[in-house]
Scaffold this motif. Sequence first.
Motif, PDB file in Angstrom:
ATOM      1  N   GLU A  15       0.848  -1.188   0.000  1.00 55.32           N
ATOM      2  CA  GLU A  15       0.000   0.000   0.000  1.00 55.32           C
ATOM      3  C   GLU A  15       0.885   1.239   0.000  1.00 55.32           C
ATOM      4  O   GLU A  15       1.448   1.602   1.035  1.00 55.32           O
ATOM      5  CB  GLU A  15      -0.922   0.009   1.229  1.00 55.32           C
ATOM      6  N   THR A  17       2.369   4.868   0.411  1.00 55.01           N
ATOM      7  CA  THR A  17       2.007   5.943   1.334  1.00 55.01           C
ATOM      8  C   THR A  17       1.587   7.208   0.597  1.00 55.01           C
ATOM      9  O   THR A  17       0.964   8.089   1.168  1.00 55.01           O
ATOM     10  CB  THR A  17       3.195   6.287   2.243  1.00 55.01           C
ATOM     11  N   ASP A  41      12.795   9.462  -1.591  1.00 57.08           N
ATOM     12  CA  ASP A  41      12.016   8.347  -1.046  1.00 57.08           C
ATOM     13  C   ASP A  41      12.865   7.080  -1.074  1.00 57.08           C
ATOM     14  O   ASP A  41      12.578   6.139  -1.809  1.00 57.08           O
ATOM     15  CB  ASP A  41      10.725   8.173  -1.881  1.00 57.08           C
ATOM     16  N   THR A  45       8.518   3.816  -0.491  1.00 53.90           N
ATOM     17  CA  THR A  45       7.148   3.620  -0.006  1.00 53.90           C
ATOM     18  C   THR A  45       6.132   4.404  -0.829  1.00 53.90           C
ATOM     19  O   THR A  45       4.924   4.214  -0.666  1.00 53.90           O
ATOM     20  CB  THR A  45       7.031   4.057   1.464  1.00 53.90           C
ATOM     21  N   ALA A  46       6.617   5.287  -1.710  1.00 55.47           N
ATOM     22  CA  ALA A  46       5.738   6.097  -2.549  1.00 55.47           C
ATOM     23  C   ALA A  46       5.941   5.738  -4.019  1.00 55.47           C
ATOM     24  O   ALA A  46       6.996   5.241  -4.419  1.00 55.47           O
ATOM     25  CB  ALA A  46       6.015   7.585  -2.338  1.00 55.47           C
ATOM     26  N   ARG A 102      -2.726  12.840  -1.599  1.00 58.70           N
ATOM     27  CA  ARG A 102      -1.550  12.158  -1.064  1.00 58.70           C
ATOM     28  C   ARG A 102      -0.376  12.249  -2.051  1.00 58.70           C
ATOM     29  O   ARG A 102       0.546  11.455  -1.994  1.00 58.70           O
ATOM     30  CB  ARG A 102      -1.864  10.685  -0.776  1.00 58.70           C
ATOM     31  N   ALA A 213       3.826  10.777   5.142  1.00 56.12           N
ATOM     32  CA  ALA A 213       3.828   9.836   6.263  1.00 56.12           C
ATOM     33  C   ALA A 213       2.438   9.245   6.457  1.00 56.12           C
ATOM     34  O   ALA A 213       1.431   9.912   6.234  1.00 56.12           O
ATOM     35  CB  ALA A 213       4.292  10.540   7.536  1.00 56.12           C
ATOM     36  N   PRO A 214       2.369   7.960   6.844  1.00 56.07           N
ATOM     37  CA  PRO A 214       1.057   7.342   7.090  1.00 56.07           C
ATOM     38  C   PRO A 214       0.267   8.134   8.120  1.00 56.07           C
ATOM     39  O   PRO A 214       0.808   8.669   9.089  1.00 56.07           O
ATOM     40  CB  PRO A 214       1.419   5.955   7.622  1.00 56.07           C
ATOM     41  N   THR A 215      -1.030   8.216   7.905  1.00 55.88           N
ATOM     42  CA  THR A 215      -1.902   8.998   8.801  1.00 55.88           C
ATOM     43  C   THR A 215      -2.728   8.069   9.662  1.00 55.88           C
ATOM     44  O   THR A 215      -3.841   7.864   9.447  1.00 55.88           O
ATOM     45  CB  THR A 215      -2.831   9.910   7.990  1.00 55.88           C
TER      46      THR A 215
END
Length: 216
Positions: A15, A17, A41, A45-46, A102, A213-215
């Motif tokens: 998933e 970010t 990055d 993660t992106a 995002r 960053a994950p929320t």
Amino acid sequence: MTELLSLIRPAEVAEPTGAIVLLHGRGADEHDLYPFFDMLDPQRTAVGVTIAGPLHLPPGGKHWYAVHRIGFPDPSTFTPTFAALNTLVAALPERIGVPWERTVIGGFSQGAVMAYALALGSGRPSPAGILAMSGFIPTVPGLDLDLDSRTGLPVFIAHGTNDPVIGVGFGRDARNHLTAAGAAVTYRESQMAHSIDPRVLPEIAEWVGERLAPTG
């Protein structure tokens, strides 16, 4: 006008970010800023996306618009380019599985100009942030910008004090206008010409990481 081309660096997580979209400067192409994804990055993660300008103009390479006066892109080339870019970017969320809110949109020189237009255009949603390196907020007939609705929007501006192409005053003007509109502006100047200061990249990477960053 040729078709806009894009390169995608997939995330290495199930998933993502978020996403980082980078637009090159005058005379470069979609490969120019692609290596920046490993710096911005490193954990992958992106999703990373670079897009190429559609115009082939002197002195070579790819361009987003013709330059006759700095700060005021040529309407006859800017307007169709922006329409094509807007269409491509609007389709990105479905294509890469990351919503616009995002996504950090950024670029260098002409690419920064196009990033400002995409992120600040009237009626457009806000991205996760704007990364503007050595650019300016464009003034073009028919391009309506809405800074007042971008309260709190994170913006990172980097500009060289010795820039002979797009003077540092354009970076300062963008900072002042966005700050007055309530955007959350991070502004950095370097004793550089028209280029990206590698010493600022770690701070940009940290800023991008905070935006994506994950929320919860």
